[in-house]
Structures are given as C-alpha cells and as structure tokens.
Design a protein around this motif. Structure first.
Motif, short mmCIF file in Angstrom:
data_model
loop_
_atom_site.label_atom_id
_atom_site.label_comp_id
_atom_site.label_asym_id
_atom_site.label_seq_id
_atom_site.Cartn_x
_atom_site.Cartn_y
_atom_site.Cartn_z
N ALA A 64 0.83 -1.20 0.00
CA ALA A 64 0.00 0.00 0.00
C ALA A 64 0.86 1.26 0.00
N ILE A 65 1.97 1.24 0.76
CA ILE A 65 2.86 2.41 0.78
C ILE A 65 3.47 2.64 -0.60
N ARG A 66 3.90 1.56 -1.27
CA ARG A 66 4.43 1.71 -2.63
C ARG A 66 3.37 2.25 -3.58
N ALA A 67 2.14 1.76 -3.45
CA ALA A 67 1.06 2.24 -4.33
C ALA A 67 0.75 3.70 -4.07
N LEU A 68 0.77 4.11 -2.79
CA LEU A 68 0.52 5.52 -2.48
C LEU A 68 1.63 6.41 -3.03
N GLU A 69 2.87 5.92 -3.01
CA GLU A 69 3.98 6.68 -3.63
C GLU A 69 3.78 6.78 -5.13
N ASP A 70 3.36 5.68 -5.76
CA ASP A 70 3.15 5.71 -7.21
C ASP A 70 2.03 6.67 -7.59
N LEU A 71 1.03 6.79 -6.73
CA LEU A 71 -0.07 7.71 -7.01
C LEU A 71 0.27 9.15 -6.68
N GLY A 72 1.44 9.37 -6.07
CA GLY A 72 1.85 10.73 -5.72
C GLY A 72 1.17 11.28 -4.49
N LEU A 73 0.60 10.42 -3.66
CA LEU A 73 -0.09 10.88 -2.45
C LEU A 73 0.84 10.99 -1.25
N ILE A 74 1.95 10.29 -1.28
CA ILE A 74 2.99 10.44 -0.25
C ILE A 74 4.34 10.50 -0.93
#
Length: 204
Positions: A64-74
């Motif tokens: 989930a952390i990797r996905a949030l980074e890919d989405l530019g949210l973190i």
C-alpha cells in the motif's frame, strides 16, 4: 496527530475508487495521517504500528505504501527529521510527507438517493398503479390511503346503549354500553355480575 491530515485522508485524498485495493490504501494513508503534522509532513510510524492500525499484514502495508507513492499521495520525508527523533539508525522507520495539496474533485459521493419530487408521496409516484404491467392486461388500482370512515371501526355507541339511561344501582357511566354495566360482588372489585336492571336479558 493532525486533524487536518486525517480529514484530508478521509475526505479529499484522490484515491481512485475503481481500484480493488482502494480501501487498503485509504486505511494506510489514514494511519500515516495520524502521525503527520498539520501540513501533512514528517509522518514516520513503524510498519508494526501501521499493521496494528490497519489490521493488514506487513506485506500488504508495504504494498500500500508503494502504491501511495506511485499515485503521488505520499513522498519521502526529510531523513534528518526522522534521525532527530530516532537516534539508532537501524531502528529508524521511513518517513513520509502527505501530498495534502492534492484534493479530489468535489462531487456527490454519498451514494444515497436524492429527495423525491414534490408531486410524489413517500418516494413513490402518486398516479395509479397496476397489479401487473399493461402488457399483461393488469387492472390499475389507486394507491391505498387510510380512510378512518371506511377502514376503521366506528367508536360510536349503539343506539340502544345511548338511549337507555343508567339505573343508578350499578357502576354505569354516561355513554357506557349495556354490557359494561356491572354490579360488584365484593369490596375489592374483583368479582362482578351484569346489572340485572340495565340488562335483564343477560342475567336470566
């Protein structure tokens, strides 16, 4: 903990709704927001803390952390700030800044129904309804509306009950039907018998 970051994660974070992992991303982002400052910066909870918050496995939290980074949210936070709080380098978690400047477009996301038009009653059309469709030749029937004069029994007394006066020997009150006129057989008002004067036919 920052209310501003939590509100952003709950309401405004642009997580795509069509993703199968949207709920996992939301709870992980909410866990990060719980540790961020009012500007969404310097959130560095451990993986164990995020696992406890989200009830997900450690692998799912990492994904989930990797996905949030890919989405530019973190994005990665300043490592010096994390080092100022956690002295041992081998125990320092990764720090993240939340992109709270990114917000989801405003839209009606409640998923609820809108209010019915003014010409409808109870959310249903006021026109006549059919027991079956027109194609099957069903008969139309009007909506069922309670009519006290037709659907409920009348509370009026029978004519004979109104016309017969009380005898004075029983406990009859004005307007009581004859069947309610009784004489008590004991002082505790436990046993009674129909009044022999008001209703002689019953006592025969």
């Amino acid at each position: 903990m920052s209310i501003e970051s939590i509100v952003w994660a709950l309401n405004d974070a642009p997580i795509p709704r069509d993703r199968r992992d949207a709920s996992s991303l939301t709870v992980v982002l909410l866990g990060l927001a719980n540790h961020a400052d009012p500007f969404g910066r310097n959130a560095f909870p451990s993986l164990g803390t995020l696992t406890r918050y989200t009830r997900l496995s450690e692998r799912s939290v990492r994904y989930a952390i990797r996905a949030l980074e890919d989405l530019g949210l973190i994005r990665p936070a300043d490592p010096d700030i994390v080092a100022a709080y956690v002295k041992r380098a081998d125990r320092r978690p990764n720090g993240y800044d939340l992109a709270i400047e990114r917000r989801e477009p405003v839209h009606n996301s409640s998923g609820g129904q809108t209010l019915p038009p003014a010409d409808q009653h109870g959310g249903q059309a006021a026109h006549e309804r059919g027991a079956s469709g027109d194609a099957t030749g069903g008969k139309h029937c009007p909506r069922t509306v309670l009519n006290p004069s037709k659907n409920r029994p009348s509370r009026e007394r029978a004519p004979e009950a109104r016309s017969r006066p009380e005898c004075g020997q029983c406990d009859a009150r004005p307007g009581d039907p004859i069947s309610a006129r009784v004489v008590w057989l004991d002082a505790d008002r436990v046993r009674s018998t129909p009044c022999p004067i008001c209703s002689p036919a019953v006592t025969r």
